[in-house]
Design an enzyme around this catalytic site. Structure first.
Site, mmCIF file in Angstrom:
data_model
loop_
_atom_site.group_PDB
_atom_site.id
_atom_site.type_symbol
_atom_site.label_atom_id
_atom_site.label_comp_id
_atom_site.label_asym_id
_atom_site.label_seq_id
_atom_site.Cartn_x
_atom_site.Cartn_y
_atom_site.Cartn_z
ATOM 1 N N GLU A 42 0.858 -1.184 0.000
ATOM 2 C CA GLU A 42 0.000 0.000 0.000
ATOM 3 C C GLU A 42 0.897 1.238 0.000
ATOM 4 O O GLU A 42 1.787 1.369 0.848
ATOM 5 C CB GLU A 42 -0.908 -0.025 1.246
ATOM 6 C CG GLU A 42 -1.889 1.122 1.269
ATOM 7 C CD GLU A 42 -3.160 0.811 2.063
ATOM 8 O OE1 GLU A 42 -3.401 -0.356 2.416
ATOM 9 O OE2 GLU A 42 -3.914 1.774 2.318
ATOM 10 N N ASN B 25 -3.122 -1.952 7.766
ATOM 11 C CA ASN B 25 -4.394 -2.567 7.371
ATOM 12 C C ASN B 25 -4.096 -4.063 7.348
ATOM 13 O O ASN B 25 -3.801 -4.644 6.309
ATOM 14 C CB ASN B 25 -4.842 -2.073 5.990
ATOM 15 C CG ASN B 25 -5.199 -0.594 6.018
ATOM 16 O OD1 ASN B 25 -5.686 -0.081 7.023
ATOM 17 N ND2 ASN B 25 -4.956 0.102 4.926
ATOM 18 N N LYS C 201 -3.729 -0.350 14.063
ATOM 19 C CA LYS C 201 -4.618 0.667 13.481
ATOM 20 C C LYS C 201 -6.023 0.190 13.828
ATOM 21 O O LYS C 201 -6.483 -0.822 13.291
ATOM 22 C CB LYS C 201 -4.408 0.724 11.974
ATOM 23 C CG LYS C 201 -5.408 1.604 11.222
ATOM 24 C CD LYS C 201 -5.031 1.685 9.736
ATOM 25 C CE LYS C 201 -6.025 2.493 8.923
ATOM 26 N NZ LYS C 201 -5.636 2.620 7.501
ATOM 27 N N GLU D 164 -10.608 3.892 9.059
ATOM 28 C CA GLU D 164 -10.716 3.472 7.662
ATOM 29 C C GLU D 164 -11.154 2.012 7.533
ATOM 30 O O GLU D 164 -10.562 1.223 6.794
ATOM 31 C CB GLU D 164 -9.379 3.705 6.936
ATOM 32 C CG GLU D 164 -8.983 5.163 6.948
ATOM 33 C CD GLU D 164 -7.736 5.483 6.126
ATOM 34 O OE1 GLU D 164 -6.883 4.609 5.960
ATOM 35 O OE2 GLU D 164 -7.635 6.635 5.671
ATOM 36 N N ARG E 101 -1.973 3.398 17.101
ATOM 37 C CA ARG E 101 -1.980 4.585 16.231
ATOM 38 C C ARG E 101 -3.123 5.542 16.565
ATOM 39 O O ARG E 101 -4.246 5.106 16.875
ATOM 40 C CB ARG E 101 -2.085 4.179 14.764
ATOM 41 C CG ARG E 101 -0.853 3.459 14.272
ATOM 42 C CD ARG E 101 -1.047 3.006 12.852
ATOM 43 N NE ARG E 101 -0.578 3.940 11.863
ATOM 44 C CZ ARG E 101 -1.227 4.262 10.766
ATOM 45 N NH1 ARG E 101 -2.445 3.794 10.535
ATOM 46 N NH2 ARG E 101 -0.705 5.080 9.886
ATOM 47 N N LYS F 270 0.875 10.524 13.588
ATOM 48 C CA LYS F 270 1.458 11.067 12.353
ATOM 49 C C LYS F 270 1.965 12.482 12.614
ATOM 50 O O LYS F 270 1.390 13.200 13.444
ATOM 51 C CB LYS F 270 0.418 11.085 11.235
ATOM 52 C CG LYS F 270 0.073 9.692 10.716
ATOM 53 C CD LYS F 270 -0.805 9.740 9.471
ATOM 54 C CE LYS F 270 -1.152 8.333 9.034
ATOM 55 N NZ LYS F 270 -1.932 8.256 7.797
ATOM 56 N N ASP G 213 -2.888 13.943 7.276
ATOM 57 C CA ASP G 213 -2.416 12.688 6.695
ATOM 58 C C ASP G 213 -1.226 12.897 5.762
ATOM 59 O O ASP G 213 -1.385 12.798 4.547
ATOM 60 C CB ASP G 213 -3.578 12.028 5.923
ATOM 61 C CG ASP G 213 -3.238 10.640 5.433
ATOM 62 O OD1 ASP G 213 -2.216 10.106 5.864
ATOM 63 O OD2 ASP G 213 -3.992 10.090 4.615
ATOM 64 N N GLU H 235 5.161 9.330 13.772
ATOM 65 C CA GLU H 235 5.164 8.507 12.557
ATOM 66 C C GLU H 235 5.399 9.431 11.372
ATOM 67 O O GLU H 235 4.597 10.329 11.100
ATOM 68 C CB GLU H 235 3.814 7.780 12.421
ATOM 69 C CG GLU H 235 3.692 6.936 11.162
ATOM 70 C CD GLU H 235 2.345 6.188 11.062
ATOM 71 O OE1 GLU H 235 1.862 5.642 12.078
ATOM 72 O OE2 GLU H 235 1.770 6.182 9.961
ATOM 73 N N GLU I 299 3.707 9.089 -0.753
ATOM 74 C CA GLU I 299 2.298 8.974 -1.139
ATOM 75 C C GLU I 299 1.761 10.291 -1.687
ATOM 76 O O GLU I 299 1.033 10.314 -2.677
ATOM 77 C CB GLU I 299 1.466 8.535 0.077
ATOM 78 C CG GLU I 299 -0.030 8.564 -0.187
ATOM 79 C CD GLU I 299 -0.877 8.122 1.010
ATOM 80 O OE1 GLU I 299 -0.303 7.743 2.051
ATOM 81 O OE2 GLU I 299 -2.119 8.164 0.893
ATOM 82 N N HIS J 112 -4.478 18.515 0.722
ATOM 83 C CA HIS J 112 -5.389 17.459 0.289
ATOM 84 C C HIS J 112 -6.205 17.805 -0.958
ATOM 85 O O HIS J 112 -7.413 17.537 -1.011
ATOM 86 C CB HIS J 112 -6.336 17.056 1.429
ATOM 87 C CG HIS J 112 -6.480 15.558 1.521
ATOM 88 N ND1 HIS J 112 -6.849 14.788 0.446
ATOM 89 C CD2 HIS J 112 -6.279 14.707 2.549
ATOM 90 C CE1 HIS J 112 -6.877 13.514 0.824
ATOM 91 N NE2 HIS J 112 -6.521 13.429 2.092
ATOM 92 N N TRP K 145 -12.670 13.156 2.649
ATOM 93 C CA TRP K 145 -11.697 12.561 1.737
ATOM 94 C C TRP K 145 -11.637 13.379 0.442
ATOM 95 O O TRP K 145 -10.916 13.027 -0.476
ATOM 96 C CB TRP K 145 -12.091 11.107 1.404
ATOM 97 C CG TRP K 145 -11.655 10.119 2.454
ATOM 98 C CD1 TRP K 145 -10.953 10.392 3.597
ATOM 99 C CD2 TRP K 145 -11.870 8.695 2.465
ATOM 100 N NE1 TRP K 145 -10.720 9.246 4.312
ATOM 101 C CE2 TRP K 145 -11.276 8.174 3.645
ATOM 102 C CE3 TRP K 145 -12.502 7.803 1.604
ATOM 103 C CZ2 TRP K 145 -11.306 6.824 3.975
ATOM 104 C CZ3 TRP K 145 -12.524 6.455 1.931
ATOM 105 C CH2 TRP K 145 -11.931 5.971 3.109
HETATM 106 C C1 GCV Z 1 -2.375 2.214 5.383
HETATM 107 C C2 GCV Z 1 -3.795 7.190 4.432
HETATM 108 C C3 GCV Z 1 -3.383 6.334 3.272
HETATM 109 C C4 GCV Z 1 -3.790 4.885 3.489
HETATM 110 C C5 GCV Z 1 -3.147 4.408 4.806
HETATM 111 C C6 GCV Z 1 -3.662 5.321 5.925
HETATM 112 C C7 GCV Z 1 -3.047 4.983 7.267
HETATM 113 O O1 GCV Z 1 -5.169 7.307 4.490
HETATM 114 O O2 GCV Z 1 -3.949 6.835 2.101
HETATM 115 O O3 GCV Z 1 -3.321 4.122 2.410
HETATM 116 O O4 GCV Z 1 -3.450 3.075 5.076
HETATM 117 O O5 GCV Z 1 -3.315 6.650 5.626
HETATM 118 O O6 GCV Z 1 -2.071 5.639 7.616
HETATM 119 O O7 GCV Z 1 -3.522 4.099 7.937
#
Ligand code: GCV
Length: 675
Positions: A145, A188, A265, A269, A302, A337, A342, A364, A370, A484, A507
């Protein structure tokens, strides 16, 4: 460790050392290269045991050191730095001594010496953070991912029987920059990771990494007891669930005695978590912490959550976690984070840092790009991370994690220069006081060019290119605190107009930029969402006032009128346009710097980066033109002098669609075919 395990570790070390002898995979730039014709003399001082890790240090020196005799000594002396620290000194007879309280300290000292053979005086080093951890977002099917350097390094189908030589190279590369932990699977997380079948595979990796001082951690799925063993619930207060996790921890430690712990996590999400059972994050984290405690494992829980309360997205982590301060067990660390949303190109620091005084916190960072042009764009990230440390006192954190940019590409990171981000993360985790310029200079002069043959001017231009590159990306993507406004899903190109029916509002770009005829930006001042109230004074008041808010965060905290004059004397609209242009110009300059450096760079690396810079330059203009055409509809103002006219209409840019997933980087060919 049992004699059987020690035996296994020694065998694994031998296999690994043999596997790397051909050098086929030795392409991590900071690992030593073979220039020694005769074996260097390495001596173990009395009582220094020849453990597998010490033996690795000896072999590295024998193979790669071309200086005088090196003496390695382990001693319990309190005058030596603790925590796997070390000293390196020149003896009276010109020999070099590396001393440490631990075998790992000797290995760290060895890599330091190989990197810095011309050290002066006595080197005295120890890591700032106890836990310096990479987070892999690798899935069991081999995809990653947000990974842009190929597939996962972990070949699950072959493990545990076949061990790729790259596992050892990975461990060497990390040990050489002081990284001492790795979470090998995606947050995830598949529940299958905790099945016996997979734990045996994980143990095989751990056996290799252990020799290099790297502990393995796993991301866990909170509903694992339900999925793996059909328990009717995963409620953290349910006795059967508690027992399940205790047994699972015992099983893991029987296979991996130095297992590091869990990363979780939860309730984010779509991931399961304690709130599905009416419990809090603290209930969930503490239940896991208690299962790990007898084995000295930790839980990294997290704070990247979506609160059920319909509040400004930037406020949610703080709202959910701050009231839980004091409720977590001592072996829980809250992993936050760097920013409140994000991993945007630039974010203010997350106000949760420092807001939970009796709870351990860790940062983090995201090494994988990304939101920064994937593997196509040069964005040296040390400036972003050192900016974070200007606001958050490094000493207030217990640990540090980085979402890695490593995959199975031959050069590990896709963009050859993105290896510098992996390196920078390791160096900052070891010493957060380093400056971005120091790290860039170090990486460039030791890995990219031969300093003895490269003109000073070229080296300086390369260092400037690195240290300004993050700011350049911010300028051509999201200047002045915009955030974003990416394309939905893959997050590669611009889509400030994006609307996806049925998607969460937070989002979507319009939620964040709020462009209208009055102005641009998200009002987070007391007259808006009041997110500023989560920051301590005097910063809170500074951010709350449009005239004192740092301009790099202006549109993060304020809805600013288009004609408002900024510190330059220009209007917001003019400043916005010129920032986009500045970002584009910077990348054109990088193309020139790179061309001048050509005689001093490896031809393959040169050609690869030249092509990526060309893509980056086109992408920068795509961002500029699409965003300015879109925002121009609201400002109603003309482009100021000095800003290039867009190549196409807004309608054209709105039709650009990249058919890519969340784990690939668009190729130049694909980009050319759609725009
Ligand atoms: C691993 C963002 C990313 C997701 C990621 C998420 C997270 O939303 O787009 O891909 O998922 O962060 O940090 O859990």
């Amino acid at each position: 460790m049992s004699p059987h395990r020690i035996f296994l570790s020694v065998i694994t070390a031998l296999i690994c050392l043999q596997a790397s002898a051909g050098g086929r995979f030795e392409s991590v730039s900071w690992l030593p290269v073979d220039k020694v014709r005769k074996r260097a003399k390495v001596v173990l001082l009395d009582k220094t045991p020849s453990t597998p890790t010490v033996n690795i240090a000896v072999k590295e020196l024998q193979k790669y050191w071309d200086g005088p005799e090196v003496r390695l000594g382990i001693s319990a002396s309190e005058s030596l730095p603790a925590d796997d620290g070390y000293t390196i000194a020149r003896d009276a007879d010109n020999g070099v001594s590396i001393s440490s309280r631990s075998a790992l300290g000797l290995l760290y000292g060895t890599y330091d010496l190989l990197r810095n053979p011309d050290f002066e005086g006595t080197v005295r080093e120890k890591p700032f953070y106890k836990h310096r951890i990479l987070n892999h977002w690798d899935n069991l099917d081999g995809t990653i991912e947000r990974g842009y350097a190929g597939k996962s390094l972990w070949r699950w189908k072959e493990l545990p029987d076949r061990l790729s030589p790259r596992y050892q190279e990975y461990a060497r590369a990390n040990a050489a920059i002081g990284i001492n932990g790795t979470v090998i699977n995606n947050v995830n997380a598949s529940p299958k990771t905790l099945s016996r079948e997979y734990l045996v595979k994980v143990a095989a990796l751990a056996d290799i990494f252990r020799l290099y001082g790297i502990r393995v951690y796993l991301s866990v799925n909170f509903a694992s007891p339900m999925v793996l063993d059909s328990l009717p619930t995963a409620d953290p207060l349910d006795p059967a669930v508690i027992k399940w996790w205790e047994r699972k921890a015992d099983e893991i430690y029987s296979l991996i005695p130095d297992f590091g712990g869990f990363l979780v996590k939860a309730n984010s999400e779509g991931q399961p978590g304690p709130m599905d059972f009416g419990r809090s994050h603290a209930d969930g984290a503490n239940m896991l912490a208690k299962a790990l405690k007898p084995h000295e494992g930790i839980v990294m829980w997290r704070a990247f959550v979506y609160s059920p309360i319909d509040a400004d997205r930037a406020k949610q982590a703080y709202m959910e976690f701050q009231p839980l301060d004091g409720k977590f067990d001592p072996n829980v660390i809250i992993q936050i984070k760097n920013g409140p949303i994000d991993f945007q190109p630039r974010e203010p620091y997350s106000p949760l840092f420092g807001a939970m005084p009796v709870t351990d916190e860790m940062a983090e960072f995201q090494i994988t790009q990304e939101y920064l042009g994937h593997s196509n764009h040069l964005a040296f990230l040390a400036p972003m991370w050192t900016e974070f440390f200007r606001y958050v006192n490094p000493a207030s954190l217990k640990a540090i994690a980085g979402v890695t940019n490593i995959g199975d590409d031959a050069n590990w990171t896709g963009h050859p220069l993105a290896q510098a981000n992996w390196y920078a993360f390791g160096r900052l985790a070891w010493n957060p006081a380093l400056t971005a310029r120091e790290i860039a200079g170090d990486w460039i002069t030791k890995n990219l060019v031969d300093i003895s043959k490269t003109p000073v001017g070229v080296v300086e231009s390369l260092i400037d290119m690195f240290t300004t590159s993050h700011e350049a990306v911010v300028d051509y993507m999201m200047p002045l605190g915009l955030h974003h406004i990416f394309a939905y899903g893959h997050h590669y190109g611009p889509e400030p107009w994006c609307d996806v029916p049925g998607a969460r509002a937070d989002w979507l770009p319009k939620y964040y930029h709020r462009a209208d005829s009055a102005g641009l930006g998200f009002d987070r001042s007391p007259s808006g969402s009041n997110a500023v109230e989560q920051y301590p004074e005097p910063l809170r008041s500074q951010l709350a006032d449009m005239s004192t808010c740092p301009e790099e965060f202006l549109l993060w905290f304020h809805h600013v009128p288009w004609d408002r004059r900024l510190s330059s004397g220009r209007t917001l609209w003019e400043e916005l346009c010129l920032s986009y242009q500045k970002g584009c110009d910077a990348v054109e300059d990088y193309e020139k710097v790179w061309k001048e450096a050509r005689p001093y760079i490896d031809p393959e690396v040169y050609a690869d980066v030249r092509e990526r810079l060309a893509t980056q330059s086109r992408d920068a203009k795509w961002w500029r033109d699409a965003c300015l055409l879109y925002f121009g509809q609201y400002s109603g103002m003309p482009l100021p002098k000095g800003v290039d006219k867009p190549a196409h209409s807004l309608d054209y840019y709105e039709k650009v669609k990249l058919p890519i997933s969340n784990y690939e980087c668009p190729s130049p060919k694909l980009l050319d075919s759609v725009r």
